[in-house]
Design a protein around this motif. Sequence first.
Motif, PDB file in Angstrom:
ATOM      1  N   ASN A 152       0.808  -1.220   0.000  1.00  0.00           N
ATOM      2  CA  ASN A 152       0.000   0.000   0.000  1.00  0.00           C
ATOM      3  C   ASN A 152       0.846   1.279   0.000  1.00  0.00           C
ATOM      4  OD1 ASN A 152       0.907  -0.134   2.675  1.00  0.00           O
ATOM      5  ND2 ASN A 152      -1.028   0.626   3.513  1.00  0.00           N
ATOM      6  N   GLN A 153       2.178   1.109  -0.039  1.00  0.00           N
ATOM      7  CA  GLN A 153       3.069   2.269  -0.066  1.00  0.00           C
ATOM      8  C   GLN A 153       4.092   2.182  -1.193  1.00  0.00           C
ATOM      9  OE1 GLN A 153       4.712   3.142   3.884  1.00  0.00           O
ATOM     10  NE2 GLN A 153       2.964   2.063   4.768  1.00  0.00           N
ATOM     11  N   ASN A 154       3.807   1.374  -2.212  1.00  0.00           N
ATOM     12  CA  ASN A 154       4.803   1.195  -3.275  1.00  0.00           C
ATOM     13  C   ASN A 154       4.923   2.407  -4.199  1.00  0.00           C
ATOM     14  OD1 ASN A 154       2.560   0.937  -4.856  1.00  0.00           O
ATOM     15  ND2 ASN A 154       2.936  -1.185  -5.451  1.00  0.00           N
ATOM     16  N   HIS A 155       4.264   3.480  -3.880  1.00  0.00           N
ATOM     17  CA  HIS A 155       4.393   4.743  -4.606  1.00  0.00           C
ATOM     18  C   HIS A 155       5.469   5.642  -3.987  1.00  0.00           C
ATOM     19  CE1 HIS A 155       1.829   5.550  -1.196  1.00  0.00           C
ATOM     20  NE2 HIS A 155       2.141   6.825  -1.311  1.00  0.00           N
ATOM     21  N   ARG A 156       6.054   5.188  -2.866  1.00  0.00           N
ATOM     22  CA  ARG A 156       7.023   6.039  -2.174  1.00  0.00           C
ATOM     23  C   ARG A 156       8.342   5.308  -1.923  1.00  0.00           C
ATOM     24  NH1 ARG A 156       8.295   5.970   3.209  1.00  0.00           N
ATOM     25  NH2 ARG A 156       7.310   4.311   4.410  1.00  0.00           N
ATOM     26  N   CYS A 157       9.325   6.084  -1.511  1.00  0.00           N
ATOM     27  CA  CYS A 157      10.628   5.545  -1.129  1.00  0.00           C
ATOM     28  C   CYS A 157      11.168   6.422  -0.004  1.00  0.00           C
ATOM     29  CB  CYS A 157      11.577   5.499  -2.321  1.00  0.00           C
ATOM     30  SG  CYS A 157      11.730   7.053  -3.207  1.00  0.00           S
ATOM     31  N   GLU A 158      12.243   5.955   0.619  1.00  0.00           N
ATOM     32  CA  GLU A 158      12.752   6.656   1.788  1.00  0.00           C
ATOM     33  C   GLU A 158      14.259   6.863   1.696  1.00  0.00           C
ATOM     34  OE1 GLU A 158      12.827   5.721   6.528  1.00  0.00           O
ATOM     35  OE2 GLU A 158      10.982   5.311   5.409  1.00  0.00           O
ATOM     36  N   VAL A 159      14.688   8.082   1.952  1.00  0.00           N
ATOM     37  CA  VAL A 159      16.108   8.418   2.009  1.00  0.00           C
ATOM     38  C   VAL A 159      16.655   7.937   3.342  1.00  0.00           C
ATOM     39  CG1 VAL A 159      17.815  10.284   2.038  1.00  0.00           C
ATOM     40  CG2 VAL A 159      15.800  10.442   0.556  1.00  0.00           C
ATOM     41  N   SER A 160      17.843   7.347   3.293  1.00  0.00           N
ATOM     42  CA  SER A 160      18.463   6.837   4.512  1.00  0.00           C
ATOM     43  C   SER A 160      19.955   7.137   4.514  1.00  0.00           C
ATOM     44  CB  SER A 160      18.222   5.325   4.586  1.00  0.00           C
ATOM     45  OG  SER A 160      18.814   4.776   5.724  1.00  0.00           O
ATOM     46  N   LYS A 161      20.449   7.515   5.655  1.00  0.00           N
ATOM     47  CA  LYS A 161      21.886   7.660   5.910  1.00  0.00           C
ATOM     48  C   LYS A 161      22.621   8.555   4.910  1.00  0.00           C
ATOM     49  CE  LYS A 161      21.939   4.211   9.099  1.00  0.00           C
ATOM     50  NZ  LYS A 161      20.500   4.157   9.238  1.00  0.00           N
ATOM     51  N   LEU A 162      22.144   9.775   4.736  1.00  0.00           N
ATOM     52  CA  LEU A 162      22.927  10.752   3.979  1.00  0.00           C
ATOM     53  C   LEU A 162      24.078  11.170   4.885  1.00  0.00           C
ATOM     54  CD1 LEU A 162      23.483  12.678   1.625  1.00  0.00           C
ATOM     55  CD2 LEU A 162      21.926  14.309   2.726  1.00  0.00           C
ATOM     56  N   ILE A 163      25.291  10.737   4.546  1.00  0.00           N
ATOM     57  CA  ILE A 163      26.459  11.063   5.365  1.00  0.00           C
ATOM     58  C   ILE A 163      27.581  11.599   4.469  1.00  0.00           C
ATOM     59  CG2 ILE A 163      25.990   9.536   7.313  1.00  0.00           C
ATOM     60  CD1 ILE A 163      27.767   7.415   6.087  1.00  0.00           C
ATOM     61  N   VAL A 164      28.223  12.629   4.947  1.00  0.00           N
ATOM     62  CA  VAL A 164      29.394  13.193   4.286  1.00  0.00           C
ATOM     63  C   VAL A 164      30.506  13.206   5.323  1.00  0.00           C
ATOM     64  CG1 VAL A 164      30.386  15.230   3.152  1.00  0.00           C
ATOM     65  CG2 VAL A 164      28.001  14.574   2.691  1.00  0.00           C
ATOM     66  N   HIS A 165      31.658  12.702   4.947  1.00  0.00           N
ATOM     67  CA  HIS A 165      32.791  12.679   5.880  1.00  0.00           C
ATOM     68  C   HIS A 165      33.065  14.106   6.356  1.00  0.00           C
ATOM     69  CE1 HIS A 165      36.768  12.151   7.572  1.00  0.00           C
ATOM     70  NE2 HIS A 165      36.550  10.842   7.552  1.00  0.00           N
ATOM     71  N   PRO A 166      33.319  14.290   7.652  1.00  0.00           N
ATOM     72  CA  PRO A 166      33.566  15.638   8.174  1.00  0.00           C
ATOM     73  C   PRO A 166      34.637  16.419   7.404  1.00  0.00           C
ATOM     74  CG  PRO A 166      33.319  14.097   9.993  1.00  0.00           C
ATOM     75  CD  PRO A 166      33.306  13.276   8.725  1.00  0.00           C
ATOM     76  N   ASP A 167      35.623  15.744   6.845  1.00  0.00           N
ATOM     77  CA  ASP A 167      36.686  16.426   6.092  1.00  0.00           C
ATOM     78  C   ASP A 167      36.218  16.934   4.734  1.00  0.00           C
ATOM     79  OD1 ASP A 167      38.369  15.786   8.192  1.00  0.00           O
ATOM     80  OD2 ASP A 167      39.349  14.128   7.145  1.00  0.00           O
ATOM     81  N   PHE A 168      35.029  16.536   4.287  1.00  0.00           N
ATOM     82  CA  PHE A 168      34.551  16.892   2.945  1.00  0.00           C
ATOM     83  C   PHE A 168      33.261  17.704   2.966  1.00  0.00           C
ATOM     84  CE2 PHE A 168      37.326  13.291   2.319  1.00  0.00           C
ATOM     85  CZ  PHE A 168      38.046  13.650   1.183  1.00  0.00           C
ATOM     86  N   ARG A 169      32.877  18.209   4.098  1.00  0.00           N
ATOM     87  CA  ARG A 169      31.628  18.961   4.196  1.00  0.00           C
ATOM     88  C   ARG A 169      31.756  20.363   3.619  1.00  0.00           C
ATOM     89  NH1 ARG A 169      30.108  16.737  10.147  1.00  0.00           N
ATOM     90  NH2 ARG A 169      29.569  14.637   9.455  1.00  0.00           N
ATOM     91  N   ARG A 170      30.589  20.940   3.323  1.00  0.00           N
ATOM     92  CA  ARG A 170      30.471  22.312   2.786  1.00  0.00           C
ATOM     93  C   ARG A 170      31.034  22.415   1.369  1.00  0.00           C
ATOM     94  NH1 ARG A 170      26.813  24.679   5.083  1.00  0.00           N
ATOM     95  NH2 ARG A 170      27.591  26.626   4.302  1.00  0.00           N
ATOM     96  N   ARG A 171      30.908  21.339   0.604  1.00  0.00           N
ATOM     97  CA  ARG A 171      31.378  21.320  -0.788  1.00  0.00           C
ATOM     98  C   ARG A 171      30.266  20.962  -1.772  1.00  0.00           C
ATOM     99  NH1 ARG A 171      37.229  18.208  -0.452  1.00  0.00           N
ATOM    100  NH2 ARG A 171      37.976  19.261   1.400  1.00  0.00           N
ATOM    101  N   GLY A 172      29.044  20.856  -1.287  1.00  0.00           N
ATOM    102  CA  GLY A 172      27.925  20.525  -2.155  1.00  0.00           C
ATOM    103  C   GLY A 172      27.735  19.042  -2.404  1.00  0.00           C
ATOM    104  N   ILE A 173      28.452  18.217  -1.670  1.00  0.00           N
ATOM    105  CA  ILE A 173      28.392  16.765  -1.890  1.00  0.00           C
ATOM    106  C   ILE A 173      27.021  16.217  -1.499  1.00  0.00           C
ATOM    107  CG2 ILE A 173      29.331  14.549  -1.110  1.00  0.00           C
ATOM    108  CD1 ILE A 173      32.091  16.071  -0.974  1.00  0.00           C
ATOM    109  N   ALA A 174      26.490  16.623  -0.361  1.00  0.00           N
ATOM    110  CA  ALA A 174      25.172  16.142   0.065  1.00  0.00           C
ATOM    111  C   ALA A 174      24.109  16.515  -0.959  1.00  0.00           C
ATOM    112  CB  ALA A 174      24.819  16.710   1.438  1.00  0.00           C
TER     113      ALA A 174
END
Length: 181
Positions: free
Chosen positions: A87-109
């Motif tokens: 009854n929910q096959n019309h949706r999906c779920e984002v999980s574990k968006l992680i960016v290494h602390p050394d690579f943050r603030r670069r638009g990777i996420a």
Amino acid sequence: MKTPQIVELTSTDIDQYIDKLCTILHANVHDGASVNFIVPFSFDDAKNYWKNKIQSSIEKQERTLWAAFEGDNLAGSVQLDYSMPPNQNHRCEVSKLIVHPDFRRRGIARKLMAQIEDKARELKRQLITLDTVKGSKAEPLYLSLGFEIAGILPGFSRHPIENRFDATTYMYKNLAAKFDG
């Protein structure tokens, strides 16, 4: 600064990149990211997660795993879970968006999330859902990507390091032009 290369990892890629996947997950948990784990959190714990939970769900075609590489470095990853009940096959779920602390603030996420959205459309999913710690740095990112707040649950999860419980913000993005919900 190099432009990250975003690639979909297969279940066999997990074997190839297991050390890098463990490193990024371990670094995020120890940096305070609320991604279902609490300290103490070891490399063995991370390996168990990637090998026993994620690898098998990719093999079963229930989930995709995307990775951002800058050269040989794994800079970030994100998962899209599409193993929903009938009854929910019309949706999906984002999980574990992680960016290494050394690579943050670069638009990777942002780049990883764009790939997730493309995959959701390819799978003909109309709705993407996710949750994030209320007040986290991720919350404004998701809002800037067009996600809307569905609600907030107080005391939803334990902080990975501190002895406290954090609220979570449930969010969604409607990919359909018209949603008959």
